[in-house]
Scaffold this motif. Structure first.
Motif, PDB file in Angstrom:
ATOM      1  N   ARG A 288       0.828  -1.207   0.000  1.00 23.86           N
ATOM      2  CA  ARG A 288       0.000   0.000   0.000  1.00 23.86           C
ATOM      3  C   ARG A 288       0.860   1.255   0.000  1.00 23.86           C
ATOM      4  O   ARG A 288       0.580   2.227  -0.720  1.00 23.86           O
ATOM      5  CB  ARG A 288      -0.928  -0.010   1.216  1.00 23.86           C
ATOM      6  CG  ARG A 288      -1.963   1.111   1.220  1.00 23.86           C
ATOM      7  CD  ARG A 288      -2.785   1.088   2.497  1.00 23.86           C
ATOM      8  NE  ARG A 288      -1.965   1.405   3.661  1.00 23.86           N
ATOM      9  CZ  ARG A 288      -1.646   2.655   4.017  1.00 23.86           C
ATOM     10  NH1 ARG A 288      -2.060   3.688   3.296  1.00 23.86           N
ATOM     11  NH2 ARG A 288      -0.916   2.858   5.091  1.00 23.86           N
ATOM     12  N   GLN A 289       1.923   1.234   0.801  1.00 21.56           N
ATOM     13  CA  GLN A 289       2.839   2.377   0.834  1.00 21.56           C
ATOM     14  C   GLN A 289       3.509   2.586  -0.517  1.00 21.56           C
ATOM     15  O   GLN A 289       3.674   3.718  -0.978  1.00 21.56           O
ATOM     16  CB  GLN A 289       3.902   2.160   1.923  1.00 21.56           C
ATOM     17  CG  GLN A 289       3.378   2.258   3.346  1.00 21.56           C
ATOM     18  CD  GLN A 289       2.893   3.656   3.679  1.00 21.56           C
ATOM     19  OE1 GLN A 289       3.369   4.658   3.139  1.00 21.56           O
ATOM     20  NE2 GLN A 289       1.917   3.732   4.580  1.00 21.56           N
TER      21      GLN A 289
ATOM     22  N   LYS B 158       1.008   4.040  -2.886  1.00 19.21           N
ATOM     23  CA  LYS B 158       0.755   5.430  -2.512  1.00 19.21           C
ATOM     24  C   LYS B 158       1.838   6.354  -3.053  1.00 19.21           C
ATOM     25  O   LYS B 158       1.545   7.421  -3.617  1.00 19.21           O
ATOM     26  CB  LYS B 158       0.686   5.540  -0.986  1.00 19.21           C
ATOM     27  CG  LYS B 158       0.482   6.961  -0.470  1.00 19.21           C
ATOM     28  CD  LYS B 158       0.484   6.975   1.051  1.00 19.21           C
ATOM     29  CE  LYS B 158       0.393   8.403   1.591  1.00 19.21           C
ATOM     30  NZ  LYS B 158       0.458   8.418   3.077  1.00 19.21           N
ATOM     31  N   GLN B 159       3.084   5.947  -2.902  1.00 17.98           N
ATOM     32  CA  GLN B 159       4.191   6.777  -3.395  1.00 17.98           C
ATOM     33  C   GLN B 159       4.129   6.900  -4.918  1.00 17.98           C
ATOM     34  O   GLN B 159       4.377   7.978  -5.475  1.00 17.98           O
ATOM     35  CB  GLN B 159       5.537   6.160  -2.975  1.00 17.98           C
ATOM     36  CG  GLN B 159       5.779   6.141  -1.471  1.00 17.98           C
ATOM     37  CD  GLN B 159       5.831   7.526  -0.860  1.00 17.98           C
ATOM     38  OE1 GLN B 159       6.205   8.486  -1.522  1.00 17.98           O
ATOM     39  NE2 GLN B 159       5.435   7.650   0.397  1.00 17.98           N
TER      40      GLN B 159
END
Length: 603
Positions: free
Chosen positions: A257-258, A261-262
């Motif tokens: 998810r991170q 997101k980035q």
């Protein structure tokens, strides 16, 4: 099962100083060695790429004609010419795109298969100590998941990146040719595009590696739970395993998810900057058209080229995230390919011919397992296995019996002392040729997810069906094999799960019989058999042992009372050597072992 094992193993790999540490996308150049054999396909794809890019850029000229001569001059004929030009160019672009996509994608498939093959071929040659510190789940993740990722990226993302870069450069050139002032406005936004790409690119790269490692942990944990499913269920640990696995999945999800997101921030930021620059350019260009200093066709063509620059940069920023993942996958694969086996064949190795003596000698052998460097498995051990005779190894657990088997097969090399075969140090042999002289029947036989023929023929791949059946008869396995649903063609399941322990062991014995070795290594080969089968198999083994050097690890002393020599081991040291009668009189440890096994029978 400890869910942290796989991640620990992954860290161990990552910390190995001999392995590469990519700081940027440069690690992707390691793939060139795999792409080079298909350079002509790549060149053809590049030709198709240049062809389609040139044609796409020429569409801007069609837009200029459409506006300046079709709309402005109110000419149906010129309008038709412009439309025909665009349609012909579009048709040619589609043809070129077909060849480009097909060629690049096929190279991606081929390179991925070659990398997968190269990694597997290398892994199966590595020393066993490598697998003590690296989980099989992590290795399998690299061979499957990482190579599949590269397949997608080489076959698609590389092509998109090259196409977008070429289109961007070509479009910028056309922008300058069309209007220098407006071009400078567009280019002024480039630094604002590059800064977020560079900043967020690093974060995406780091998170990509973490994401792949976490997925390897998930695979390792699931594989271990499934492998030991009977243990999990017999202890009613389903709920605990579900909970532990959920934590691993959640950890992988959070990292993923991170990463997403980035990438989302990177892509959206680039889009805002790019189209803000286009809006500014439209304001200035529109003003010039109104003031009569620029034709509407030139502005239309300029907008076309500017949109191409914008879309190319947006595509590059998006593809960059995929390339970061490719860099992580490449790094993980190259790490394995750069691991050097500790067990290698000498340049001028000894030849193992049929006349090779099978006399085995352990001389002052001291050995520490790499995972237990402070705890010696054997200490200054000297032992002789005479050619054509039977040597039995007895002693409590941890005495070093199995270690001697592994050293003799050269899965490890001792830190001190030497092991000789026929008077030659085993380190002077090619490990493959050395192991051809031996056949091992382990206490827990290893069977493969294949049929009976395949598993027995593993001892001699060139054996005929008749020879396989004859070996099975000698191992007293033929009777139960022919009663299987498809006889010798019956699939045995993973690790031979469809057979009983005794049946699996008889398959392993048949495999050893088929190999017809000079040296026979038996790790309590009859321990899983019932009394009747043990009697028959013991007879088969006695016939097989005749004229061969045989070393037996014995847990049940009743099976080795007639051995030529019995070596008593404790804590990796040799306590005494002799036959059953002499040891029973002189060796206190041997007496104790005998009494522990036979006294209960006497009561």
């Amino acid at each position: 099962m400890q869910s942290s094992d796989a991640s620990t193993n992954t860290v161990n790999v990552a910390k190995n100083p001999a392995q590469p540490k990519s700081k940027n996308l440069g690690i992707l150049f390691e793939l060139m060695a795999f792409i080079r054999p298909y350079k002509w396909k790549v060149i053809a794809a590049l030709v198709a790429l240049v062809f389609t890019a040139s044609l796409t850029l020429s569409v801007g000229h069609g837009v200029r004609i459409l506006i300046d001569e079709g709309f402005s001059q109110q000419s149906i004929l010129d309008l038709g010419y412009a439309i025909q030009f665009i349609l012909i160019v579009t048709l040619l672009i589609s043809i070129g795109t077909f060849f480009r996509f097909y060629l690049v994608s096929s190279v991606g498939e081929r390179v991925s298969a070659d990398i997968r093959l190269a990694v597997f071929n290398h892994v199966i040659t590595l020393h066993p100590s490598y697998f003590e510190t690296n989980s099989s789940g992590d290795i399998m993740s690299r061979i499957t998941t990482d190579t599949t990722l590269l397949q997608s990226i080489i076959g698609s993302s590389f092509s998109m990146a090259m196409r977008s870069a070429l289109m961007c450069i070509g479009a910028v050139v056309m922008l300058f040719a069309t209007n220098i002032k407006l071009t400078l406005i567009v280019l002024a936004s480039v630094p604002f595009i590059l800064i977020p790409i560079l900043l967020y690119g690093r974060r995406v790269r780091a998170l990509s590696r973490q994401s792949q490692d976490s997925m390897a942990d998930v695979g390792s944990y699931a594989g271990e739970a499934i492998e030991h499913i009977k243990t999990v269920q017999s202890y009613s640990h389903e709920a605990q395993e579900r909970s532990a696995f959920a934590k691993e999945v959640e950890k992988a999800y959070e990292i993923g998810r991170q990463r997403v997101k980035q990438r989302a921030i990177l892509i959206s930021g680039v889009i805002v900057i790019v189209f803000s620059a286009i809006a500014g350019m439209l304001w200035v260009g529109g003003s010039d058209v109104i003031n009569g200093t620029m034709s509407a066709g030139d502005l239309g063509a300029f907008v076309f080229y500017a949109i191409m620059v914008a879309s190319s940069l947006a595509t590059i920023s998006e593809v960059l995230g995929e390339l970061q993942r490719a860099a992580g996958a490449t790094e993980r694969l190259i790490e394995i390919l750069q691991v050097e086996s500790h067990i290698i064949a000498p340049i001028n190795h000894a030849l193992t011919s049929q006349v090779l003596s099978s006399d085995v000698h352990f001389d002052d052998v001291t050995f520490h397992y790499p995972s237990r460097p402070d705890e010696p498995a054997t200490r200054h051990l000297t032992l002789h296995a005479e050619e054509g005779k039977v040597l039995a190894l007895v002693g409590p657990s941890g005495a070093g019996k199995t270690t001697l088997f592994e050293l003799l097969q050269r899965f490890y090399d001792p830190q001190q002392g030497s092991i000789t075969l026929g008077g030659l140090d085993v380190r002077d042999f090619d490990p493959i040729e050395l192991r051809k002289q031996m056949a091992l029947v382990p206490q827990q036989p290893a069977l493969f997810s294949h049929d009976v023929f395949h598993n027995i023929r593993y001892g001699n791949p060139d054996a005929t069906d008749e020879q396989v059946i004859e070996a099975a008869k000698k191992a007293h396995a033929h009777e139960f094999i022919i009663n299987l649903p498809e006889g010798y063609h019956s699939f045995l399941g993973e690790r031979g799960v469809r057979l009983s322990g005794g049946q699996r062991q008889r398959i392993a014995i048949a495999r050893a019989i088929l190999k017809d070795p000079n040296i026979l290594l038996l790790d309590e080969a009859t321990s899983a058999l019932d009394s009747e089968s043990e009697h028959h198999v013991q007879q088969a083994l006695e016939a097989l042992m005749r004229g061969r050097t045989t070393i037996i690890i014995a847990h049940r002393l009743s099976t080795i009372q007639h051995a030529d020599n019995i070596a008593v081991l404790e804590h990796g040291q040799l306590v005494d050597v002799g036959n059953h009668q002499s040891l029973f009189k002189s060796c206190e440890l041997y007496q104790r072992l005998v009494e522990l096994q036979f006294k209960p029978l006497e009561r």
